[in-house]
Design an enzyme around this catalytic site. Structure first.
Site, short mmCIF file in Angstrom:
data_model
loop_
_atom_site.label_atom_id
_atom_site.label_comp_id
_atom_site.label_asym_id
_atom_site.label_seq_id
_atom_site.Cartn_x
_atom_site.Cartn_y
_atom_site.Cartn_z
CB SER A 75 -40.69 -5.68 60.00
OG SER A 75 -41.01 -5.28 61.30
N1 SAH Z 1 -40.77 -0.44 62.20
C1 SAH Z 1 -39.43 -0.73 62.66
C2 SAH Z 1 -39.44 -1.96 63.50
C3 SAH Z 1 -38.53 -1.84 64.66
S1 SAH Z 1 -38.76 -3.06 65.91
C4 SAH Z 1 -38.48 -0.82 61.48
O1 SAH Z 1 -38.95 -0.81 60.35
O2 SAH Z 1 -37.27 -0.83 61.66
C5 SAH Z 1 -39.89 -2.24 67.01
C6 SAH Z 1 -39.43 -0.93 67.59
O3 SAH Z 1 -40.37 -0.54 68.57
C7 SAH Z 1 -38.08 -0.98 68.30
O4 SAH Z 1 -37.25 0.00 67.76
C8 SAH Z 1 -38.44 -0.69 69.75
O5 SAH Z 1 -37.43 0.03 70.44
C9 SAH Z 1 -39.69 0.12 69.59
N2 SAH Z 1 -40.55 0.16 70.79
C10 SAH Z 1 -40.87 -0.85 71.63
N3 SAH Z 1 -41.68 -0.41 72.61
C11 SAH Z 1 -41.88 0.93 72.38
C12 SAH Z 1 -42.61 1.95 73.06
N4 SAH Z 1 -43.32 1.72 74.15
N5 SAH Z 1 -42.56 3.19 72.53
C13 SAH Z 1 -41.86 3.47 71.41
N6 SAH Z 1 -41.15 2.55 70.74
C14 SAH Z 1 -41.16 1.29 71.21
#
Ligand code: SAH
Length: 226
Positions: A75
């Site tokens: 993000s």
């Molecule tokens: N906070 C992260 C944002 C990553 S994008 C950062 O700072 O890099 C969102 C993330 O949520 C992705 O890695 C995706 O794989 C994860 N995600 C999506 N659905 C999910 C679920 N049901 N359980 C765990 N992780 C999930």
């Protein structure tokens, strides 16, 4: 608090990854309306560039989201600051994050809350984040490879549950893992597909939903990718 001076020289970075670049990012965040000094201080210290592939590291402090592989994104700094600010309004002790991703938001939270649990569904991202967080000595974080939709029942209740991927309906299981008075902060899509940063506050068996501002996140998905 963790101090970057303790890190090996290599990790501190030079050029586009230097302290001055981070200071500029934080000045921009303050201009954009981030007021919590604790959040700004931590983001000024922590090496965001280490959460990206080398080829993208020089863009780490730009005001943009960046790809981390597997169709996922780190993000933008403003979003991380805003979410962290919302978490910090709750005086949180125990926090659960769904969507570890790169681990950057996880690190920022880890520096500010007592205990943190974070769940990721993609094995490769989970492993990379675990390595970075170990390297940066974030010892108050527990990570798990799982579908975050189930929460982390053994560690519940949580003061705050934070989702970094967009849900299409309120995840009731996660609400049930909140302490009384606890909050869940999440991007939530409306029927038209528009995403809203949303705060859900639990009050006994009830909860109150508050829509904050429009946002853009990758979707919350089901299952685990090994
Ligand atoms: N906070 C992260 C944002 C990553 S994008 C950062 O700072 O890099 C969102 C993330 O949520 C992705 O890695 C995706 O794989 C994860 N995600 C999506 N659905 C999910 C679920 N049901 N359980 C765990 N992780 C999930």
């Amino acid at each position: 608090m963790h101090s970057p001076e303790r890190l090996p020289e290599l990790l501190r970075g030079v050029g586009m990854t230097s302290q001055r670049t981070r200071d500029r990012m934080v000045a921009r965040l303050a201009e954009q309306g981030v007021v919590d000094q604790r959040v700004l201080d931590v983001m000024a210290c922590e090496p965001r560039h280490l959460f990206l592939d080398e080829a993208l590291a020089h863009r780490a402090y730009e005001d943009t989201s960046l790809p981390i592989g597997h169709g996922q994104t780190l993000s933008q700094p403003w979003m991380v600051a805003r979410m962290t600010e919302l978490v910090m309004q709750e005086a949180p002790g125990r926090v659960l994050e769904i969507g570890t991703g790169s681990g950057y938001q996880t690190l920022i939270l880890a520096r500010l809350v007592a205990e943190l649990w974070s769940v990721e569904r993609i094995n490769a991202l989970h492993h990379r984040a675990a390595k970075r967080l170990r390297l940066l000595q974030a010892y108050n974080v527990r990570l798990r490879l799982a579908d975050g939709g189930h929460g982390w029942s053994e560690a519940a209740p949580f003061d705050v549950v934070l989702l970094t991927a967009c849900a299409h309906e309120l995840p009731e299981v996660l609400i049930s893992q909140l302490s009384d008075g606890g909050v869940m902060i999440l991007p939530l899509a409306d029927p038209g597909g528009e995403q809203w940063l949303t705060r859900v506050r639990r009050a006994g068996p009830q909860y109150e939903v508050q829509r904050l501002e429009p946002v853009r996140f990758v979707p919350l998905l089901q299952g685990v990718i090994r």
